[in-house]
Design an enzyme around this catalytic site. Structure first.
Site, PDB file in Angstrom:
ATOM      1  N   HIS A  45      -0.057  14.806   2.935  1.00  0.00           N
ATOM      2  CA  HIS A  45      -1.223  14.190   3.242  1.00  0.00           C
ATOM      3  C   HIS A  45      -2.271  14.583   2.145  1.00  0.00           C
ATOM      4  CE1 HIS A  45       0.336  12.487   6.869  1.00  0.00           C
ATOM      5  NE2 HIS A  45       0.446  13.914   7.449  1.00  0.00           N
TER       6      HIS A  45
ATOM      7  N   TRP B  85      -2.451   9.453  17.380  1.00  0.00           N
ATOM      8  CA  TRP B  85      -2.512  10.634  18.222  1.00  0.00           C
ATOM      9  C   TRP B  85      -1.217  11.191  19.157  1.00  0.00           C
ATOM     10  CZ3 TRP B  85      -7.373  12.601  17.834  1.00  0.00           C
ATOM     11  CH2 TRP B  85      -8.333  11.746  17.573  1.00  0.00           C
TER      12      TRP B  85
ATOM     13  N   ASP C 258       1.442   4.786   3.520  1.00  0.00           N
ATOM     14  CA  ASP C 258       2.414   5.371   4.481  1.00  0.00           C
ATOM     15  C   ASP C 258       3.423   6.029   3.353  1.00  0.00           C
ATOM     16  OD1 ASP C 258       3.649   5.913   6.550  1.00  0.00           O
ATOM     17  OD2 ASP C 258       4.891   3.862   6.697  1.00  0.00           O
TER      18      ASP C 258
ATOM     19  N   ASN D 110       3.414   9.638   3.294  1.00  0.00           N
ATOM     20  CA  ASN D 110       2.980  10.990   2.889  1.00  0.00           C
ATOM     21  C   ASN D 110       4.197  11.980   3.384  1.00  0.00           C
ATOM     22  OD1 ASN D 110       0.989  10.068   2.089  1.00  0.00           O
ATOM     23  ND2 ASN D 110      -0.465  10.471   3.667  1.00  0.00           N
TER      24      ASN D 110
ATOM     25  N   LEU E 108     -18.340  -1.357  -4.743  1.00  0.00           N
ATOM     26  CA  LEU E 108     -17.169  -1.497  -3.981  1.00  0.00           C
ATOM     27  C   LEU E 108     -17.518  -1.074  -2.412  1.00  0.00           C
ATOM     28  CD1 LEU E 108     -13.993  -1.698  -3.800  1.00  0.00           C
ATOM     29  CD2 LEU E 108     -14.120   0.848  -4.197  1.00  0.00           C
TER      30      LEU E 108
ATOM     31  N   SER F  18      -4.139   5.694  12.605  1.00  0.00           N
ATOM     32  CA  SER F  18      -3.817   4.496  13.629  1.00  0.00           C
ATOM     33  C   SER F  18      -4.403   5.058  14.878  1.00  0.00           C
ATOM     34  CB  SER F  18      -2.767   3.755  13.525  1.00  0.00           C
ATOM     35  OG  SER F  18      -1.734   4.736  14.164  1.00  0.00           O
TER      36      SER F  18
ATOM     37  N   ARG G  77       1.287  12.004  17.292  1.00  0.00           N
ATOM     38  CA  ARG G  77       1.792  12.982  16.533  1.00  0.00           C
ATOM     39  C   ARG G  77       1.558  14.302  17.287  1.00  0.00           C
ATOM     40  NH1 ARG G  77       1.979  10.884  10.206  1.00  0.00           N
ATOM     41  NH2 ARG G  77       2.633   8.807  10.867  1.00  0.00           N
TER      42      ARG G  77
ATOM     43  N   ARG H 177       5.993  -3.628   8.036  1.00  0.00           N
ATOM     44  CA  ARG H 177       5.461  -4.000   9.452  1.00  0.00           C
ATOM     45  C   ARG H 177       3.973  -3.770   9.369  1.00  0.00           C
ATOM     46  NH1 ARG H 177       9.055   0.479  11.279  1.00  0.00           N
ATOM     47  NH2 ARG H 177       7.925   2.531  11.020  1.00  0.00           N
ATOM     48  N   ILE H 178       3.439  -4.075  10.107  1.00  0.00           N
ATOM     49  CA  ILE H 178       1.584  -4.138  10.308  1.00  0.00           C
ATOM     50  C   ILE H 178       1.391  -2.889  11.094  1.00  0.00           C
ATOM     51  CG2 ILE H 178      -0.233  -5.508  10.914  1.00  0.00           C
ATOM     52  CD1 ILE H 178       1.375  -6.786   8.687  1.00  0.00           C
ATOM     53  N   SER H 179       2.078  -2.331  11.917  1.00  0.00           N
ATOM     54  CA  SER H 179       1.609  -1.232  12.657  1.00  0.00           C
ATOM     55  C   SER H 179       0.111  -1.287  13.231  1.00  0.00           C
ATOM     56  CB  SER H 179       1.733   0.104  11.858  1.00  0.00           C
ATOM     57  OG  SER H 179       3.198   0.220  11.403  1.00  0.00           O
TER      58      SER H 179
ATOM     59  N   TRP I 209       7.267  12.131   1.454  1.00  0.00           N
ATOM     60  CA  TRP I 209       7.041  12.454   0.126  1.00  0.00           C
ATOM     61  C   TRP I 209       7.125  14.215   0.357  1.00  0.00           C
ATOM     62  CZ3 TRP I 209       3.709  16.121  -1.934  1.00  0.00           C
ATOM     63  CH2 TRP I 209       3.821  16.102  -3.441  1.00  0.00           C
TER      64      TRP I 209
HETATM   65  C1  IPE Z   1       0.586   3.400   9.744  1.00  0.00           C
HETATM   66  O1  IPE Z   1       1.371   4.348   9.542  1.00  0.00           O
HETATM   67  C2  IPE Z   1      -0.831   4.177  10.078  1.00  0.00           C
HETATM   68  C3  IPE Z   1      -1.290   4.826   8.718  1.00  0.00           C
HETATM   69  C4  IPE Z   1      -0.846   4.717   7.481  1.00  0.00           C
HETATM   70  C5  IPE Z   1      -2.585   5.463   9.020  1.00  0.00           C
HETATM   71  P1  IPE Z   1       2.576   4.901  10.439  1.00  0.00           P
HETATM   72  O2  IPE Z   1       3.427   5.751   9.718  1.00  0.00           O
HETATM   73  O3  IPE Z   1       1.855   5.691  11.726  1.00  0.00           O
HETATM   74  O4  IPE Z   1       3.147   3.602  11.146  1.00  0.00           O
HETATM   75  P2  IPE Z   1       4.474   3.548  11.862  1.00  0.00           P
HETATM   76  O5  IPE Z   1       4.340   4.461  13.310  1.00  0.00           O
HETATM   77  O6  IPE Z   1       5.713   3.959  11.088  1.00  0.00           O
HETATM   78  O7  IPE Z   1       4.723   2.071  12.141  1.00  0.00           O
HETATM   79  C1  IPE Z   2       1.090   8.062   6.321  1.00  0.00           C
HETATM   80  O1  IPE Z   2       2.024   8.999   6.144  1.00  0.00           O
HETATM   81  C2  IPE Z   2      -0.401   8.757   6.751  1.00  0.00           C
HETATM   82  C3  IPE Z   2      -0.621   8.862   8.181  1.00  0.00           C
HETATM   83  C4  IPE Z   2      -0.234   7.894   9.069  1.00  0.00           C
HETATM   84  C5  IPE Z   2      -1.661   9.515   8.438  1.00  0.00           C
HETATM   85  P1  IPE Z   2       2.948   9.516   7.386  1.00  0.00           P
HETATM   86  O2  IPE Z   2       2.572  10.563   7.863  1.00  0.00           O
HETATM   87  O3  IPE Z   2       3.085   8.368   8.147  1.00  0.00           O
HETATM   88  O4  IPE Z   2       4.245   9.430   6.234  1.00  0.00           O
HETATM   89  P2  IPE Z   2       5.696   9.211   6.703  1.00  0.00           P
HETATM   90  O5  IPE Z   2       5.662   7.663   7.318  1.00  0.00           O
HETATM   91  O6  IPE Z   2       6.219   9.998   7.934  1.00  0.00           O
HETATM   92  O7  IPE Z   2       6.660   9.452   5.617  1.00  0.00           O
HETATM   93 MG    MG Z   3       4.602   6.648   8.459  1.00  0.00          MG
END
Ligand code: IPE
Ligand code: IPE
Ligand code: MG
Length: 256
Positions: free
Chosen positions: A43, A75, A26, A28, A137, A71, A77, A200-202, A31
Site C-alpha cells: 500500500h 472493511w 489493485d 498492492n 485536474l 471500497s 479485511r 471485475r468492477i468490484s 506486490w
Molecule cells: C477494489 O479492490 C477496491 C480498491 C482497489 C479500493 P479489491 O481488491 O478490494 O477488489 P476485490 O475484492 O478483489 O474484488
Molecule cells: C488494492 O490492493 C488496495 C486496496 C484495496 C486498498 P489490494 O490490497 O487489494 O491488493 P491485492 O489484490 O491483495 O493484491
Molecule cells: Mg485486491
C-alpha cells in the site's frame, strides 16, 4: 531534444485523450507478497504510483481522475490492515495536499464519510475547501465508496423530494437519477483502468461506467508507471466508441 522524445511527443499529440479516467488500484498486497513483505508495504509503495499517475494526468491535460482507494467492502479485511490503510490515507493527505494545491489539483472525496472518525472527515473537508478553486485536474478519491451505495443514496434523495411534494415521480428518468450521483458534474469516465489482473468492477462506479471503455492490465498497482499508463491511453485512443450507433454512423456523422 532527443529523436525518440520528439517521436513520443508527436504520438501523444495525435492521440485522442480521455477527459476523465477512473481507476481501480489493485494488486498492492500481491506486490508485497512477491517480495516477502507485509501487505502494508504494498500500500505504501502504491502511494508512489498515485503520485506518478496524477503527474501524468496533469502533464497530459486530462481533466478528471477518479481513484478507488477503499471500497465499502474493504472493511471486511483484517482490522490491522484497515487501520494501517486509514493511517496511510491521513499521512498521505497531510503530506501531499500543499503540492497538489500548488499544481492546480482540485480534490474531492466520494463515498460514505459517516464511517470515518471526525478528524479524518475534517481533513477531507479542509482539503476540498483549500483546493476548490483549482482547475487543472479534478482528483476524486473514492473512499468507503460503493456503486450500490451511490445509487441507493440517489434513490433516497429523490424519494425525499417526492415525499416533500417538490418532485413528481413522473419526472424521475435516467437523467434525474444521474444528476443525484457522485461525480454528476464531471464528464462520465471515458476510460476505466484496473490493475492487478482481475477483470471485475468490484462495486465501483456502476452507473457512471455504462459507456466507459474498459482496460485491464496484469501490472500490479505499485508497478504502474508512466509507460503502463501510456499503454492504456494508446489502447483507448484506438477504440471506436459507438454508443449504440453503427460504425458507419460514427465515421460519417449525419450520413444516415
Ligand atoms: C477494489 O479492490 C477496491 C480498491 C482497489 C479500493 P479489491 O481488491 O478490494 O477488489 P476485490 O475484492 O478483489 O474484488
Ligand atoms: C488494492 O490492493 C488496495 C486496496 C484495496 C486498498 P489490494 O490490497 O487489494 O491488493 P491485492 O489484490 O491483495 O493484491
Ligand atoms: Mg485486491
Amino acid at each position: 531534444m532527443a529523436q525518440e522524445n520528439i517521436q513520443a511527443d508527436s504520438e501523444t499529440a495525435e492521440q485522442r485523450l480521455p477527459r476523465h479516467v477512473a481507476m481501480i488500484m489493485d494488486g498492492n498486497g500481491r506486490w508485497a507478497k512477491q517480495r516477502n513483505l507485509p501487505r502494508y508495504m504494498g500500500h505504501r509503495e502504491g502511494v508512489k504510483a498515485v503520485r506518478r499517475v496524477v503527474e501524468a494526468c496533469l502533464n497530459r491535460g486530462i481533466e478528471a481522475l477518479t481513484l478507488f482507494a477503499f471500497s465499502s467492502e474493504n472493511w471486511r479485511r483484517p482490522k490491522t490492515e484497515v487501520g494501517l490503510l486509514m493511517d496511510l490515507f491521513v499521512h498521505t493527505l497531510k503530506k501531499e495536499i500543499t503540492r497538489l494545491d500548488r499544481n492546480g489539483v482540485r480534490m474531492r472525496f466520494i463515498g460514505d464519510r459517516s464511517a470515518f472518525d471526525p478528524k479524518l472527515r475534517t481533513l477531507m473537508d479542509a482539503a476540498e475547501q483549500q483546493t476548490a478553486h483549482n482547475d487543472k485536474l479534478t482528483l476524486v478519491i473514492a473512499v468507503n465508496y460503493g456503486g450500490r451505495w451511490d445509487l441507493a443514496e440517489a434513490a433516497r434523495r429523490l424519494a425525499v423530494r417526492v415525499a416533500e411534494g417538490s418532485l413528481d415521480p413522473q419526472q424521475i428518468d435516467a437523467d434525474a437519477v444521474g444528476r443525484e450521483l457522485c461525480n454528476a458534474d464531471l464528464p462520465e469516465p471515458d476510460l476505466f483502468i484496473r490493475t492487478g489482473g482481475e477483470q471485475r468492477i468490484s462495486n465501483y462506479l456502476l452507473w457512471q461506467l455504462a459507456y466507459t471503455e474498459l482496460y485491464f492490465t496484469d501490472s500490479l498497482w505499485p508497478d504502474f508507471d508512466e509507460t503502463a499508463f501510456a499503454d492504456a491511453l494508446r489502447s483507448f485512443s484506438g477504440r471506436q466508441r459507438r454508443f449504440g450507433q453503427t460504425g458507419d454512423q460514427v465515421e460519417r456523422p449525419g450520413s444516415a
